[in-house]
Scaffold this motif. Structure first.
Motif, mmCIF file in Angstrom:
data_model
loop_
_atom_site.group_PDB
_atom_site.id
_atom_site.type_symbol
_atom_site.label_atom_id
_atom_site.label_comp_id
_atom_site.label_asym_id
_atom_site.label_seq_id
_atom_site.Cartn_x
_atom_site.Cartn_y
_atom_site.Cartn_z
ATOM 1 N N THR A 86 -3.159 -9.351 1.802
ATOM 2 C CA THR A 86 -3.170 -8.374 2.895
ATOM 3 C C THR A 86 -2.466 -8.935 4.120
ATOM 4 O O THR A 86 -1.610 -8.292 4.719
ATOM 5 C CB THR A 86 -4.633 -8.030 3.266
ATOM 6 N N LEU A 87 -2.812 -10.171 4.468
ATOM 7 C CA LEU A 87 -2.222 -10.788 5.660
ATOM 8 C C LEU A 87 -0.715 -10.902 5.527
ATOM 9 O O LEU A 87 0.031 -10.652 6.466
ATOM 10 C CB LEU A 87 -2.832 -12.174 5.902
ATOM 11 N N ILE A 97 0.865 -7.506 6.000
ATOM 12 C CA ILE A 97 0.781 -7.051 7.390
ATOM 13 C C ILE A 97 1.862 -7.732 8.239
ATOM 14 O O ILE A 97 2.441 -7.131 9.143
ATOM 15 C CB ILE A 97 -0.632 -7.347 7.966
ATOM 16 N N ARG A 155 7.655 -2.755 6.971
ATOM 17 C CA ARG A 155 7.076 -1.637 7.736
ATOM 18 C C ARG A 155 8.156 -0.715 8.277
ATOM 19 O O ARG A 155 7.994 0.507 8.304
ATOM 20 C CB ARG A 155 6.217 -2.163 8.876
ATOM 21 N N ARG A 178 8.307 3.156 7.392
ATOM 22 C CA ARG A 178 8.233 4.167 8.443
ATOM 23 C C ARG A 178 9.359 5.188 8.273
ATOM 24 O O ARG A 178 9.148 6.381 8.339
ATOM 25 C CB ARG A 178 8.302 3.491 9.804
ATOM 26 N N PRO A 212 -2.892 6.053 4.896
ATOM 27 C CA PRO A 212 -2.767 5.164 6.041
ATOM 28 C C PRO A 212 -2.733 3.675 5.645
ATOM 29 O O PRO A 212 -2.096 2.877 6.330
ATOM 30 C CB PRO A 212 -4.009 5.453 6.875
ATOM 31 N N VAL A 213 -3.399 3.341 4.566
ATOM 32 C CA VAL A 213 -3.397 1.945 4.134
ATOM 33 C C VAL A 213 -2.074 1.608 3.438
ATOM 34 O O VAL A 213 -1.465 0.567 3.682
ATOM 35 C CB VAL A 213 -4.604 1.651 3.210
ATOM 36 N N ARG A 239 0.709 2.910 4.040
ATOM 37 C CA ARG A 239 1.744 2.837 5.072
ATOM 38 C C ARG A 239 1.832 1.451 5.698
ATOM 39 O O ARG A 239 2.842 1.074 6.257
ATOM 40 C CB ARG A 239 1.478 3.876 6.160
ATOM 41 N N VAL A 240 0.745 0.702 5.590
ATOM 42 C CA VAL A 240 0.741 -0.657 6.128
ATOM 43 C C VAL A 240 1.070 -1.674 5.026
ATOM 44 O O VAL A 240 1.793 -2.634 5.249
ATOM 45 C CB VAL A 240 -0.650 -0.962 6.746
ATOM 46 N N LEU A 241 0.565 -1.427 3.831
ATOM 47 C CA LEU A 241 0.646 -2.463 2.792
ATOM 48 C C LEU A 241 1.726 -2.253 1.739
ATOM 49 O O LEU A 241 2.100 -3.184 1.043
ATOM 50 C CB LEU A 241 -0.695 -2.568 2.055
ATOM 51 N N MET A 257 -9.275 -2.262 -0.967
ATOM 52 C CA MET A 257 -8.433 -2.041 0.219
ATOM 53 C C MET A 257 -8.504 -0.601 0.707
ATOM 54 O O MET A 257 -7.992 -0.273 1.766
ATOM 55 C CB MET A 257 -6.973 -2.361 -0.114
#
Ligand code: SF4
Lengths: 233, 429
Positions: B12-13, B16, B22, B26, B329-330, B332-334, B365
């Motif tokens: 995850t880190l 991120i 990202r 986007r 939403p998750v 979109r980050v991961l 997650m």
């Protein structure tokens, strides 16, 4: 959640209930976690054990209505336990915003001057389908400008704190929250109003002042008492 | 070795921290949501049709095994070959036997092939040269990466990076202009379609009655790969089989708007048996301009097990449009970190059954926000599935340590954090 992590919200709720003369009891130190977090993380039988104890407590105080501000608790009692364990709670279960709206009558409300976007909390909106009451309540507060984001109601975005993620993968929760804050900032909102202690807590942690995060209870409390939100204490 | 909890966290880190990923996400999400919005407003009947598709899927999954048999017989009737296989290993073996060694293979995008790691197997064991011809797959194949989205596998790669990858392949500078990048891929792959010995594809639906396979795409590469080479191998999961053509048409009508935001995909290939003619003296000959041989490999690989689970069987209705991922939403980050071949909440269930439950721990997650359920054309209740899957994971020994801690704390102090009970009473009322 409110009692420990966001006591200001619990205080606001009590202050509102008093102002509206709602006859209420708190389970206080005998109150138990609703068990939602256990359900979300897959511990069903453990959640059942916890639920059973809460049901006994509720029976003891003989209330007609169960009100929670945390939409997660409400969902757990109202939807999950009946579905999973065939529990039927005989009392009425409502969200704080629904109860307040019902009891507000013609109470005098002072202006709260904020231009804010309303965030539908996932448990309250999508899971419990309560979309209108919080909006109705906010519309009654003078001076408040509410911005409706394009992604709202069924399509509203998530604060990132649900499903046990806040506890198990804290950084993920905060990153999702930061993306959401950026989204609201670009919409031109000065603040975000939510109606859930988890959203409130997580967004506040992630925002670090980038955007004001308030809860609907604080807005109503401030309006009833005629003091600015930041002076509520 | 790190334990799974730490592994989940470090993955995850890492995701991120990846800013370029990202940026690409986007851009992709923005264009997807705006295109989908436009498409759906012009096709208002689609939401009802999608619920029809759900009902078709519900009844088809109930009789999956029978439908697969019916489809196999229909394929054999028109001189195709059908193979019913139970797991990934059997599938790889049979495809490898059909393809042979040292062959040139053009492949179109297929999640099911990805699920059984077919390309890697044919490259390593049969020493074949496999070319991914879907642009996104082509990009990540060249980069030695794994897909990160089921419809748009290279969603995490921004155009600047694609230009670098193509320039390396070409041995000259290819500009980062998207059109130039596409045109390079077109000219590079062109000859290979003609020269290839075998074409491999997946399928989006199969009509059991006629044995017709449906392949939906926009680029034209799948049509090329399934048509130009003399042999076509299609690998398809059991859950894709519906009773008849009219059911498959409905699936194909719903899919494009949710998958890529178009009203209809550029191409839908419907393939019923190999290419044939009887133009000379009515003598039937196979393999005119299209393939002489057609093989359809029906893959179980956990699907029958999934169908037995009272809650998790709902995942089998998924038409793999990928819409819920763009909207998550998750995710979109991961992006690709939120999954393993299959992504997001729905993907965790798929991964559990097709790859093993121990690979599906990314289920932790998911925030359970339910946005996917509302925006899924079939209204698949993914949060409910994820919770049920976590229940199974707990039973299998993958209980999150926080969950155990929370339970103990609740028993002792009434709250998950183990804060003193008295605090709760101190708010005053
Ligand atoms: S769960 Fe629904 S939205 Fe997600 S890929 Fe499957 S069909 Fe599409």
């Amino acid at each position: 959640m409110s009692s420990y992590r966001t006591p200001e919200l619990a205080r606001s709720l009590i202050s509102i209930l008093k102002a509206l003369n709602v006859d209420h009891v708190m389970l206080g130190k005998d109150e138990l976690c609703c068990g939602s977090i256990l359900l979300r993380l897959g511990l069903r039988s453990e959640a059942l054990e916890v639920a059973q104890r809460t049901l006994d407590e509720l029976a003891r105080v003989q209330a007609s209505t169960l009100v929670t501000h945390c939409p997660g608790c409400l969902r757990t009692f109202k939807l999950d336990y009946p579905e999973l364990f065939d529990f039927k709670l005989s009392l009425e279960m409502v969200h704080s915003t629904q109860l307040i709206l019902r009891c507000l009558d013609s109470k005098e409300l002072s202006p709260v001057k904020i231009k804010a976007a309303y965030l539908d909390p996932c448990h309250l909106g999508r899971h419990l389908k309560v979309y209108d009451e919080p909006r109705k309540l906010l519309s009654l507060i003078p001076g408040l400008t509410i911005i409706e984001p394009p992604e709202k109601r069924e399509a509203s975005l998530c604060c990132g704190a649900g499903g046990g993620v806040k506890s198990c993968l804290e950084e993920l929760s905060l990153t999702v929250a930061k993306e959401l804050i950026e989204y609201f900032r670009l919409l031109g909102a000065e603040a975000v109003v939510t109606a859930c202690p988890f959203c409130y807590y997580n967004l506040n942690e992630a925002s670090r002042g980038a955007l004001r995060i308030v809860d609907i209870l604080q807005v109503v409390d401030a309006s009833l008492r005629g003091v600015p939100v930041e002076k509520l204490g | 070795m790190k334990n799974w909890v730490e592994e989940l966290r470090s993955a995850t880190l890492k995701a991120i921290a990846d800013e370029s990923r990202r940026t690409a996400l986007r851009r992709a999400v923005e264009s997807y949501t705006s295109n989908k919005g436009k498409a759906l407003s012009r096709l208002p009947h689609l939401s009802d049709l999608a619920l029809d598709v759900r009902r078709i899927k519900e009844t088809s999954v109930e009789r999956m095994e029978d439908l697969v048999k019916e489809a196999s017989e229909a394929i054999a009737d028109c001189n195709g070959h059908a193979h019913i296989v139970r797991n990934a290993q059997e599938a790889r073996k049979i495809v490898s036997e059909i393809v042979g060694e040292h062959k040139l293979v053009v492949k179109s995008k297929s999640l099911t092939c990805e699920e059984i790691e077919l390309r890697e197997y044919l490259e390593d064991k049969a020493r074949c040269r496999i070319l991914e011809t879907d642009l996104g797959e082509f990009i990540i194949q060249l980069r030695g990466e794994k897909p990160t989205h089921i419809i748009n596998p290279s969603i995490h790669v921004p155009r600047e990076e694609v230009a670098k990858t193509f320039s390396r392949l070409a041995g000259r500078k290819i500009s980062g202009d998207v059109e130039a990048l596409v045109s390079f891929a077109r000219s590079y792959l062109r000859d290979y379609f003609i020269k290839a010995d075998v074409g491999i594809s997946g399928a989006n639906a199969v009509a059991a009655q006629t044995g017709t396979i449906f392949v939906v795409e926009n680029e034209g590469n799948a049509r090329f790969s399934t048509n130009a080479p003399p042999v076509h191998v299609c690998v398809v999961g059991f859950e894709k089989v519906v009773p008849a053509l009219n059911h498959a048409f409905k699936v194909v009508e719903v899919l494009p708007a949710y998958a890529t935001g178009v009203l209809m995909s550029s191409y839908v290939s419907m393939i019923t048996g190999p290419s044939k003619t009887a133009d000379i003296e009515k003598k039937l000959v196979y393999g005119v301009h299209g393939p002489k041989e057609l093989h359809v490999v029906f893959l179980d690989n956990g699907r029958s097990e999934m169908a037995k689970h009272p809650v998790l069987k709902e995942a089998l209705y998924c038409i793999k449009c990928g819409g819920c991922l763009y909207e998550c939403p998750v995710y979109r980050v991961l992006s690709g970190t939120f999954g393993h071949n299959y992504f997001g909440g729905i993907g965790s269930v798929w991964t559990a059954y097709t790859r093993g439950f121990e690979k599906a721990l990314f289920a932790y997650m998911c925030t359970g926000c339910g946005r996917c359920r509302e925006l899924c054309p079939l209204k698949i209740d993914t949060p409910r599935l994820v919770e049920a899957l976590r229940g199974e994971l707990c039973r299998l020994g993958f209980k999150h340590p926080k969950a155990t801690l929370f339970f103990d704390n609740i028993c002792l102090q009434g709250n998950p954090w183990g804060e003193p009970k008295a605090l709760r009473g101190s708010l005053g009322c």
